[in-house]
Design an enzyme around this catalytic site. Structure first.
Site, PDB file in Angstrom:
ATOM      1  N   ASP A 270      -7.422  36.161  49.661  1.00 23.73           N
ATOM      2  CA  ASP A 270      -8.222  36.579  48.524  1.00 23.73           C
ATOM      3  C   ASP A 270      -7.263  36.646  47.338  1.00 23.73           C
ATOM      4  O   ASP A 270      -6.066  36.889  47.524  1.00 23.73           O
ATOM      5  CB  ASP A 270      -8.838  37.951  48.820  1.00 23.73           C
ATOM      6  CG  ASP A 270      -9.499  38.558  47.606  1.00 23.73           C
ATOM      7  OD1 ASP A 270     -10.393  37.916  47.027  1.00 23.73           O
ATOM      8  OD2 ASP A 270      -9.099  39.682  47.228  1.00 23.73           O
TER       9      ASP A 270
ATOM     10  N   ASP B 254      -7.735  38.448  43.862  1.00 18.89           N
ATOM     11  CA  ASP B 254      -7.641  39.716  43.133  1.00 18.89           C
ATOM     12  C   ASP B 254      -7.589  40.904  44.079  1.00 18.89           C
ATOM     13  O   ASP B 254      -8.479  41.089  44.901  1.00 18.89           O
ATOM     14  CB  ASP B 254      -8.819  39.850  42.175  1.00 18.89           C
ATOM     15  CG  ASP B 254      -8.886  38.684  41.195  1.00 18.89           C
ATOM     16  OD1 ASP B 254      -7.834  38.309  40.667  1.00 18.89           O
ATOM     17  OD2 ASP B 254      -9.992  38.155  40.976  1.00 18.89           O
TER      18      ASP B 254
END
Length: 189
Positions: free
Chosen positions: A13, A15
């Site tokens: 991922d 952020d």
């Protein structure tokens, strides 16, 4: 947990996992790696695994940033931590009903297709339940690295939880077969 095949790639991922989360960030100058991200990603590469990023970017659907801004931020992440072998983003909002927005598995499927591997040969590392939901839906391994935004129930539901990104990578590299039960990673030495 999915994933009985040999690990060939790790999808991160963006952020809150690779970089400090700046909500709806369209400014590459604001990109700051999470602590330990450089060494963790480098460790994955040294192990001979492909790397990729799968990231929901609903700010595009909300009109808060453009795809060009998302790509500029991604390019900065690549400069700081990459280059990554594959990038997949979802520019849709939760109301769009797309197949790519996590926790749907679409971005993971597309990343695996681009890498020429099966989802069972992939692991996903993220900081919220949607990341793990996408991994599970795709049949990939999943590890949660909680942050201040991770909900308690997401931590409790996760099969594998690591204290930080480095330990998540070490857990993945040490797993030959999926384990049953929750594994906890120790603090850095």
């Amino acid at each position: 947990m999915g994933g009985t095949g040999t690990l060939k790639a790790v999808l991160f991922d963006r952020d809150g996992t690779l970089v400090i989360d700046v909500p709806y960030n369209g400014d590459p100058r604001l990109v700051r790696p999470m602590e330990g991200a450089r060494s963790a990603v480098a460790r994955v590469r040294r192990a001979g695994l492909a790397t990729g990023v799968v990231s929901n970017q609903s700010g595009v659907a909300r009109g808060l940033l453009t795809l060009q801004q998302v790509h500029a931020v991604n390019q900065r992440v690549d400069e700081l931590l990459g280059p990554f072998d594959v990038w997949e983003i979802c520019p849709h909002g939760s109301w769009d009903g797309c197949a790519c927005r996590k926790p749907a598995p679409g971005m993971i499927h597309r990343a695996c297709e681009a890498l020429g591997i099966e989802p069972s040969e992939t692991a996903v590392i993220g900081d919220i339940g949607a990341d793990l939901g996408a991994a599970n839906a795709a049949g990939a391994r999943a590890i949660l690295v909680p942050t201040e935004v991770t909900r308690k129930e997401e931590i409790e539901a996760a099969e594998l939880v690591a204290n930080d990104l480095w330990h998540a990578v070490e857990m993945l590299l040490s797993l030959q077969q999926p384990s049953s039960g929750k594994a906890q990673s120790g603090a850095p030495v």
